[in-house]
Design a protein around this motif. Structure first.
Motif, short mmCIF file in Angstrom:
data_model
loop_
_atom_site.label_atom_id
_atom_site.label_comp_id
_atom_site.label_asym_id
_atom_site.label_seq_id
_atom_site.Cartn_x
_atom_site.Cartn_y
_atom_site.Cartn_z
N GLN A 84 7.92 1.32 -8.37
CA GLN A 84 7.32 0.28 -7.87
C GLN A 84 8.11 -0.94 -7.95
O GLN A 84 8.21 -1.73 -7.05
CB GLN A 84 5.76 0.11 -8.42
CG GLN A 84 5.10 -1.09 -7.89
CD GLN A 84 3.59 -1.53 -8.46
OE1 GLN A 84 3.50 -2.53 -9.21
NE2 GLN A 84 2.99 -0.26 -8.66
N SER A 114 1.21 7.92 2.08
CA SER A 114 0.34 6.43 2.11
C SER A 114 0.72 5.63 3.36
O SER A 114 0.01 4.65 3.41
CB SER A 114 0.67 5.90 0.65
OG SER A 114 0.24 6.39 -0.33
N SER A 115 1.82 5.71 4.01
CA SER A 115 2.35 4.90 5.06
C SER A 115 2.98 5.83 5.88
O SER A 115 4.04 6.37 5.68
CB SER A 115 3.01 3.86 4.55
OG SER A 115 3.57 3.02 5.48
N THR A 153 1.11 1.18 -6.43
CA THR A 153 2.00 1.78 -5.64
C THR A 153 1.74 2.05 -4.33
O THR A 153 2.40 1.89 -3.17
CB THR A 153 2.70 2.90 -6.30
OG1 THR A 153 3.14 2.52 -7.72
CG2 THR A 153 4.03 3.37 -5.62
N LYS A 154 0.70 2.79 -4.10
CA LYS A 154 0.15 3.46 -2.82
C LYS A 154 -0.12 2.02 -1.87
O LYS A 154 0.10 2.10 -0.60
CB LYS A 154 -0.92 4.28 -2.90
CG LYS A 154 -0.58 5.63 -3.53
CD LYS A 154 -1.92 6.45 -3.60
CE LYS A 154 -1.49 7.93 -4.10
NZ LYS A 154 -2.78 8.69 -4.41
N ARG A 155 -1.00 1.06 -2.77
CA ARG A 155 -1.17 -0.33 -1.73
C ARG A 155 -0.21 -0.97 -1.33
O ARG A 155 0.17 -1.57 -0.27
CB ARG A 155 -2.31 -0.88 -2.38
CG ARG A 155 -3.51 -0.07 -2.64
CD ARG A 155 -4.47 -1.00 -3.41
NE ARG A 155 -5.67 -0.17 -3.50
CZ ARG A 155 -6.77 -0.34 -4.56
NH1 ARG A 155 -6.57 -1.19 -5.42
NH2 ARG A 155 -7.77 0.47 -4.64
N GLU A 176 1.21 0.90 1.58
CA GLU A 176 0.41 0.61 2.73
C GLU A 176 0.54 -0.43 3.37
O GLU A 176 0.23 -0.70 4.54
CB GLU A 176 -0.98 0.70 2.41
CG GLU A 176 -1.44 2.26 1.93
CD GLU A 176 -2.78 1.94 1.28
OE1 GLU A 176 -3.43 1.15 1.36
OE2 GLU A 176 -3.45 3.25 0.92
N ASP A 223 -2.68 3.86 -7.75
CA ASP A 223 -3.23 3.12 -6.69
C ASP A 223 -2.28 1.95 -6.22
O ASP A 223 -2.53 1.71 -5.03
CB ASP A 223 -4.73 2.67 -7.01
CG ASP A 223 -5.63 3.81 -7.27
OD1 ASP A 223 -5.09 5.05 -6.65
OD2 ASP A 223 -6.50 3.67 -8.08
N GLU A 256 3.88 12.07 -2.03
CA GLU A 256 2.67 11.52 -1.90
C GLU A 256 2.93 10.06 -1.64
O GLU A 256 1.80 9.48 -1.14
CB GLU A 256 2.20 11.63 -3.56
CG GLU A 256 1.73 12.97 -4.12
CD GLU A 256 0.89 12.93 -5.33
OE1 GLU A 256 0.00 12.18 -5.31
OE2 GLU A 256 1.07 13.72 -6.05
N VAL A 257 3.71 9.31 -1.99
CA VAL A 257 4.13 8.11 -1.48
C VAL A 257 4.11 7.87 -0.09
O VAL A 257 3.69 7.04 0.73
CB VAL A 257 5.36 7.37 -2.29
CG1 VAL A 257 5.60 6.06 -1.62
CG2 VAL A 257 5.17 7.38 -3.90
#
Length: 662
Positions: free
Chosen positions: A334, A273-274, A236-238, A241, A234, A269-270
């Motif tokens: 990350q 996220s953006s 890394t995804k934020r 984002e 979560d 997958e990363v």
């Protein structure tokens, strides 16, 4: 002489014949009327036998050939399929006819096998509904596409399941019955047991197939291999984002490379996220110009580039060598991502007071070190430096300090040092203060820098605690799951019951009177906790009370609104009443790592990055002398003794049972 012997023998035989004639009663005169000659036997009618199973299997094979091998040749299809269906019906009818003629156990067995055979015919009929002619006959072909798809899927699953449930028990039961078909009596219990075993196996196979089919319809991935790859957490995804400018990720792996496939799955997958992220996979040898521009000279390299910033992450292309890297891919990625997203910050750790970050000797041997905390800061793109009197701790904190960390000092700070920290905080500085009751010195002035009071009495819990030394001192190993909703503990509060933090010897905090600071007590102890005022590790109801004590506090004060292009000036401090919560032994408990990570993110104004970093690294197994002794005696003595005792028990029980039967 010989003639005399012969005559004597004849006399002896004749004597025996006469005796036998005297002993045997004469047959009644009407004996031939009482025993009429037996009538000739009729030829046996056609009945079930061992040939039924090959015939049944052959019929299914004919049906398969007609429907799957030659479906485009109509005469062959109808001929093979028709012969197969006719054979199935004939065999099934013959089984029912045989069951009607038999009696007793043989009749029950034949009836059960006939029912299974009929179930196979039903399965074939269900299959017919999936053909073009069957769909047209039942009106499925004219239904809406979604309805037709659901009906066809259900029918397909149904006829396959019915066929498996019919044929497997049928073959098992027939195999058990075959040796007894010519016997006068059969052992029905054996046939029933074999049939039930077949039913169990058939249902297990159907369940497994349906489970796999259902799982294939879900967009989920689970990797149980040894070299499993960490998925984006979560956190890394934020971070992804938060991107406001394009980020290009280029991975250089050979084509059809196993490691490259794992890395590509992670990067995709990363990327999801953006919209600012683009991912490219290249073979280094096929794009030499691009590899040269990225300064890549080997396979298994990931390059992150944003404007003029560039970071390189080396994973490797050999699956055996890259296994460890794949397990920690999320943490390593990350770390590189943060270096590209924002500039490096400086974290100062105070020294000169016996802090945990400079522990040596007995303290280091006891595990009172903070090497993992330093690594955690570096992973968040912090440059870690020491801060002592020589670096300005006694006068003024360096201007490039983004956060100042005080980790469990064992000596009191000088008044000048406390004043420098207060000036830094009042000017909008960021502090992390870990005050440890083991110091036996007054640390209240440090807590007062941010409007708190520190109570040195050690906290105990005699009901919920962690075993360490197996004596009364273990009551100081507090465990808590009580977190507030503050941003500094947001990850822990979302997973409170699954994320217990360990405080190995904590004191407590409280507010000072007055002041305009915003103070939130973000971590509290469990309600059974009490302050051990007299230090005897026992609860005294007269002088001590059980309550929920404040273990950690988040202090903030906004000094000036944010200006364009600059961060807002705000005092932020995170204070814990136990420095050991950040020690290396405590970091073996993952929630303790999350507590430190979220605290530093909140101090740095990056609370939106809060979340877990996933890792699949193997947990380090540590042995103690006592545990090794337990395992040694358990494997050498206890386990063999249990096996021997079980064998003696079974043997003696069998002898007693045989004695009772005799």
């Amino acid at each position: 002489m010989n003639d005399s012997r012969a005559q004597a023998g004849e006399a002896e035989v004749s004597g025996k014949d006469e005796g036998a004639a005297r002993r045997s009663p004469e047959p009644p005169p009407d004996a031939d009327k009482q025993a009429p000659p037996a009538a000739p036997r009729e030829a046996p009618a056609l009945r079930a036998g061992g040939w039924m199973v090959p015939a049944y299997a052959g019929a299914l094979l004919l049906l398969f050939l007609g429907e799957r091998v030659v479906p485009t040749i109509e005469w062959a299809r109808y001929g093979l399929s028709g012969l197969g269906v006719a054979t199935l019906i004939l065999v099934t009818a013959l089984r029912f006819a045989t069951a009607l003629r038999e009696a007793g156990e043989r009749r029950a067995v034949e009836r059960a096998l006939a029912i299974l055979s009929a179930l196979g015919v039903v399965a074939v009929a269900a299959y017919f509904s999936t053909t073009d002619a069957g769909r047209a006959l039942l009106g499925v072909a004219k239904a809406a596409p979604d309805v037709r798809a659901r009906v066809e899927s259900a029918t397909t699953v149904g006829w396959i399941a019915l066929l498996v449930i019919a044929t497997v028990p049928l073959f098992f039961g027939e195999a058990a019955l075959a040796p007894m078909r010519r016997a006068e009596r059969i052992e029905g219990r054996r046939v029933r047991a074999a049939t039930l075993s077949g039913v169990t196996l058939a249902f297990a196979a159907v369940y497994s197939a349906l489970f796999v089919y259902g799982a294939s319809q879900l967009d989920l991935k689970a990797d149980f291999s040894y070299y499993r790859t960490a998925r984006p957490g979560d956190s890394t995804k934020r971070v992804a984002e938060s991107l406001t400018e394009p980020l290009k990720i280029t991975a250089f792996f050979p084509q059809l490379n196993e490691v490259g496939a794992e890395v590509e799955g992670y990067l995709r997958e990363v990327q999801a996220s953006s919209p600012q992220i683009t991912v490219e996979m290249h073979d280094r040898l096929l794009v030499p110009a691009l590899a040269k521009e990225a300064k890549v000279t080997q396979d298994g390299v990931i390059v992150l580039s944003r404007d003029t910033s560039r970071e390189t992450l080396i994973v490797g292309s050999d699956i055996k060598a890259a296994g460890a890297k794949l397990k920690s891919l999320d943490a390593d990625f990350q770390k590189a991502l943060l270096k590209v997203v924002r500039s490096q910050r400086i974290a100062y750790l105070t020294v000169g007071h016996g802090e945990m970050n400079e522990a040596a000797g007995a303290a280091a041997a006891d595990g009172r070190t903070a090497r993992n905390l330093r690594k955690l800061l570096e992973s968040q793109n912090y440059l870690v430096k020491d801060l002592g009197l020589a670096q300005g701790l006694g006068s003024e904190i360096p201007a490039d300090a983004y956060v100042v960390v005080v980790l469990g000092p064992q000596k009191a700070f000088l008044p000048e040092e406390v004043a420098a920290l207060k000036k830094y905080a009042d000017g909008g500085g960021h502090l992390l203060l870990a005050l440890d009751p083991d110091a036996k010195v007054d640390l209240d002035p440090l807590a007062g820098v941010v409007g708190l009071t520190w109570k040195p009495e050690i906290l105990l819990n005699d009901r919920v605690y962690v075993r360490r030394r197996y004596n009364e001192s273990d009551q100081a190993m507090l465990v808590t799951t009580r977190y507030s909703s503050h941003a500094s503990v947001s990850t822990l509060s979302r997973h409170a019951q699954q994320a217990p933090t360990i405080f190995p010897g904590a004191s407590s905090l409280d507010k000072q009177g007055g002041g305009d600071l915003k103070i939130d007590f973000v971590v509290r102890s469990l309600g059974e906790t009490f302050a051990d005022v007299d230090g005897n590790f026992k609860f005294d109801a007269q002088s001590e009370k059980r309550s929920a004590y404040n273990l950690a506090a988040a202090v903030s004060k906004e000094l000036a609104p944010a200006e364009e292009g600059k961060e807002k000036k705000e005092l932020r401090a995170f204070v814990v009443a136990d420095a050991d919560v950040f020690s290396d032994p405590a970091f073996r408990n993952e929630p303790n790592i999350v507590l430190a990570l979220d605290a530093f993110r909140w101090l740095g104004g990056e609370e939106s990055f809060a979340g877990e970093i996933t890792t699949n690294e193997d947990v380090r197994i540590e042995h103690t002398k006592e545990k090794d002794q337990v395992w040694f005696w358990a494997t050498i003595l206890v386990a063999p003794a249990m096996v021997l005792g079980l064998g003696l028990f079974i043997t003696r029980r069998g002898r007693r049972a045989s004695g009772r039967r005799s």
